[in-house]
Scaffold this motif. Structure first.
Motif, short mmCIF file in Angstrom:
data_model
loop_
_atom_site.label_atom_id
_atom_site.label_comp_id
_atom_site.label_asym_id
_atom_site.label_seq_id
_atom_site.Cartn_x
_atom_site.Cartn_y
_atom_site.Cartn_z
N ARG A 1 0.84 -1.21 0.00
CA ARG A 1 0.00 0.00 0.00
C ARG A 1 0.87 1.26 0.00
NH1 ARG A 1 -3.85 0.63 5.05
NH2 ARG A 1 -1.80 0.87 5.99
N TYR B 1 2.18 1.74 -3.45
CA TYR B 1 1.12 2.26 -4.32
C TYR B 1 1.04 3.78 -4.21
CZ TYR B 1 -3.57 2.93 -6.26
OH TYR B 1 -4.63 3.36 -7.01
N MET C 1 1.69 6.51 -7.24
CA MET C 1 0.69 7.48 -7.63
C MET C 1 1.32 8.85 -7.83
SD MET C 1 -2.37 6.36 -8.15
CE MET C 1 -3.34 7.84 -7.95
N VAL D 1 1.14 1.42 -11.44
CA VAL D 1 -0.02 1.75 -10.59
C VAL D 1 -1.14 0.74 -10.81
CG1 VAL D 1 -1.89 3.43 -10.29
CG2 VAL D 1 0.47 4.21 -10.30
N HIS E 1 -2.46 -1.89 -7.97
CA HIS E 1 -3.88 -1.82 -7.60
C HIS E 1 -4.55 -3.18 -7.74
CE1 HIS E 1 -7.57 0.50 -6.90
NE2 HIS E 1 -8.15 -0.34 -7.74
N THR E 2 -4.31 -3.84 -8.87
CA THR E 2 -4.91 -5.16 -9.06
C THR E 2 -4.27 -6.21 -8.16
OG1 THR E 2 -3.39 -5.50 -10.93
CG2 THR E 2 -5.60 -4.69 -11.43
N TYR F 1 -5.84 -6.36 -4.49
CA TYR F 1 -7.11 -7.06 -4.33
C TYR F 1 -7.00 -8.54 -4.71
CZ TYR F 1 -9.15 -2.49 -3.61
OH TYR F 1 -9.45 -1.26 -3.11
#
Length: 574
Positions: A14, A17, A21, A434, A438-439, A442
């Protein structure tokens, strides 16, 4: 549910990430969008146009998946950008922005990593207080403000896992072992790990030599595997070697936290060797037309000679437009030629960017396929075939898989290293990363909760992620070296990219100082960049860092002494 060690990976992901960004915002907002909105459109220049010979296949899926065709001649790569000093009605300075964004992303990354390490070190304080550990957990862990059943279940699982971690810590502190047998097994494990690293390096060297042979003979004569052999072998080594290291580490009988660090160190060495072998392969591929293995020192000479040949060929081509003659003082109007028909020189920056993008995408696909096959299908097989199998699949072979902390952490770190190294040549890389992070967040969360089981020995992770940060800082330093070398030492391609026409990329700074600032400011900047001032300043910074580090250690020791005295007072020993 899975302990603080698995949680530390997702916290680190996280955090990564958030960093990406920021990098994406810089490259997208200050490089890609201005060029797309204010730069010359597609088809206006040869560098912005697909060559005539490639137009037939420029929109094929296989071509676009290989990031060639229209993808190559777009804002995604370095070669598309024009060397026009200002663009659009805003007079946006594209070459300067491109250079400053490339340098700024590296500087920001260094600053945020070091700042995070310093903050983590401050939070770590003087260490953990393990006095009456089980009593504190038993009587003070529950949160009586919880009113949601799902939150209560999660809190219950968290407390249970923390007890398991504390029991492992207590068992490790009281463990007795045969010191001679342990030393022998650890030496054997290190020998096997070194053999694995050497074998991996030789395999990559062998594959790189094969790829050079294929390039000499023409890649169009070979299939998909031969064209992507280097990338696929590197991805497969990154997938299977960590598992082999995990088997080897079972011989050493370390504390789980120390075993994780040894595992991280070995996989770090593996990925580092793979990454720098890949860089050497890229430079060899750039030099391939002159020789199979040209050293960096003669690359500049070769590139200049090749550019002279291309320019000479372009002169002959222009002469052919005028029926083979060009008068010395000709006043004939220029002939309009479609940019797709204009000859063009080699653009090695775009080629390097394409290789990094392909490697990032192939690594991402390998990770997702590994999750689906190695975790999901394995869990489905164990779950539904356990009732009709000869033995218990859940507790025997293959059983449910555990979450591979070391492999995932280092995969994240080295993928980020490729982003730092390649984003100067491919501004689209931060956007791709990014999307990947992100993928991954999850998909891996789903895989952990649905397909994995907690480790047999759930151990407590360090309160700070500074071990991860130290590896990230090291790979950041190593990733900047090739980019800095190309910026300072290698001439840019003469007919593509924002720095075409310059002998070195950094000359855009001196050009801006000469045209946009007063003369006295240029003189001050020249004096400030003098090595006679920079070297003493660096020496002063090194001495300051040494002094502050020594002071920090003394304060930490004083805090530990005060803590011991407070514990003694509490226990009534004074």
């Amino acid at each position: 549910h899975f302990g603080s060690s698995v949680a530390s990976y997702f916290i680190f992901l996280r955090w990564m990430y958030g960093i990406n960004m920021i990098l994406f915002g810089l490259t997208f907002g200050l490089v890609m969008v201005p060029e797309a909105l204010m730069g010359k459109p597609y088809g206006s220049l040869p560098r912005k146009t697909v060559p005539r010979a490639e137009e037939a296949t420029a929109m094929n899926f296989a071509t676009l998946w290989d990031f060639s065709g229209f993808a190559q001649y777009s804002v995604l790569f370095y070669g598309y950008y024009n060397n026009q000093r200002t663009i659009g009605w805003l007079k946006f300075r594209m070459p300067l922005s491109y250079f400053l964004v490339g340098v700024g992303t590296i500087g920001y990354s260094f600053m945020i990593v070091i700042r995070t390490m310093a903050r983590n070190a401050n939070e770590e304080g003087g260490g953990d207080d393990t006095s009456f550990n089980f009593s504190w957990k038993m009587f003070t862990s529950w949160d009586y403000l919880i009113g949601n059943p799902e939150t209560a279940d999660n809190k219950f699982a968290s407390i249970t896992t923390s007890f398991k971690e504390a029991i492992v810590e207590e068992q490790e502190s009281r463990k007795e072992e045969n010191i001679h047998l342990t030393r022998f097994l650890r030496v054997l494990a290190n020998f096997l790990a070194l053999c694995t690293l050497a074998g991996s390096g030789y395999l990559i060297f062998f594959v790189v030599r094969r790829s050079q042979k294929f390039a000499l003979e023409g890649l169009e004569n070979y299939g998909w595997w031969e064209r992507n052999e280097v990338n696929m072998v590197m991805s497969l080594l990154g997938m299977f070697c960590p598992t082999l290291f995990d088997v080897i580490s079972s011989l050493e009988n370390y504390h789980p936290r120390i075993a994780l660090r040894w595992q991280l160190g070995r996989i770090f060495a593996l990925f580092l060797g793979n990454l720098y072998t890949f860089i050497i392969a890229l430079m060899d591929e750039i030099n391939l037309k002159a020789s199979c293995l040209l050293p960096f020192t003669i690359f500049n000479i070769y590139q200049l000679e090749e550019e002279k040949i291309v320019k000479y060929n372009m002169t002959i081509w222009e002469a052919s437009l005028y029926n083979g003659t060009i008068p010395e003082n000709s006043t004939a109007p220029p002939i309009q030629v479609d940019p797709a028909d204009v000859p063009r020189g080699p653009c090695w920056e775009t080629m390097v960017g394409q290789e990094f993008v392909r490697l990032t995408v192939s690594d991402t696909m390998t990770t997702y396929i590994t999750i689906l096959i190695g975790d999901f299908l394995r869990a489905v097989f164990v779950r539904f075939f356990n009732y009709c199998w000869c033995w218990d699949l859940e507790y025997g072979f293959p059983s449910y898989s555990e979450f591979d902390i070391s492999g995932n952490v280092l995969g994240l770190i080295f993928n980020q290293g490729m982003i730092w190294m390649g984003s100067f040549y491919a501004p689209c890389l931060p956007a791709i990363n990014v999307f990947r992070l992100h993928t991954s967040m999850y998909l891996q969360c789903w895989a952990v909760m649905c397909c994995n089981v907690p480790q047999e020995r759930v151990f407590k992770a360090s309160r700070s992620n500074n071990f991860y940060m130290a590896m990230l800082l090291f790979i950041l330093f190593l990733s900047t070296l090739p980019a800095v070398y190309t910026i300072v030492s290698i001439p840019p391609s003469f007919d593509c990219g924002p720095f075409s026409g310059k002998t070195r990329m950094f000359e855009v700074i001196s050009e801006t100082l000469e045209h946009d600032f007063p003369s006295w400011f240029g003189k001050v900047f020249g004096y400030a960049s003098n090595p006679g001032l920079i070297l003493p300043f660096i020496l002063l910074m090194v001495l300051s860092i040494y002094y502050l580090n020594a002071t920090s250690k003394s304060y930490k020791e004083a805090n530990l002494e005060l803590k011991k005295k407070l514990q003694s007072v509490r226990n009534g020993e004074l």
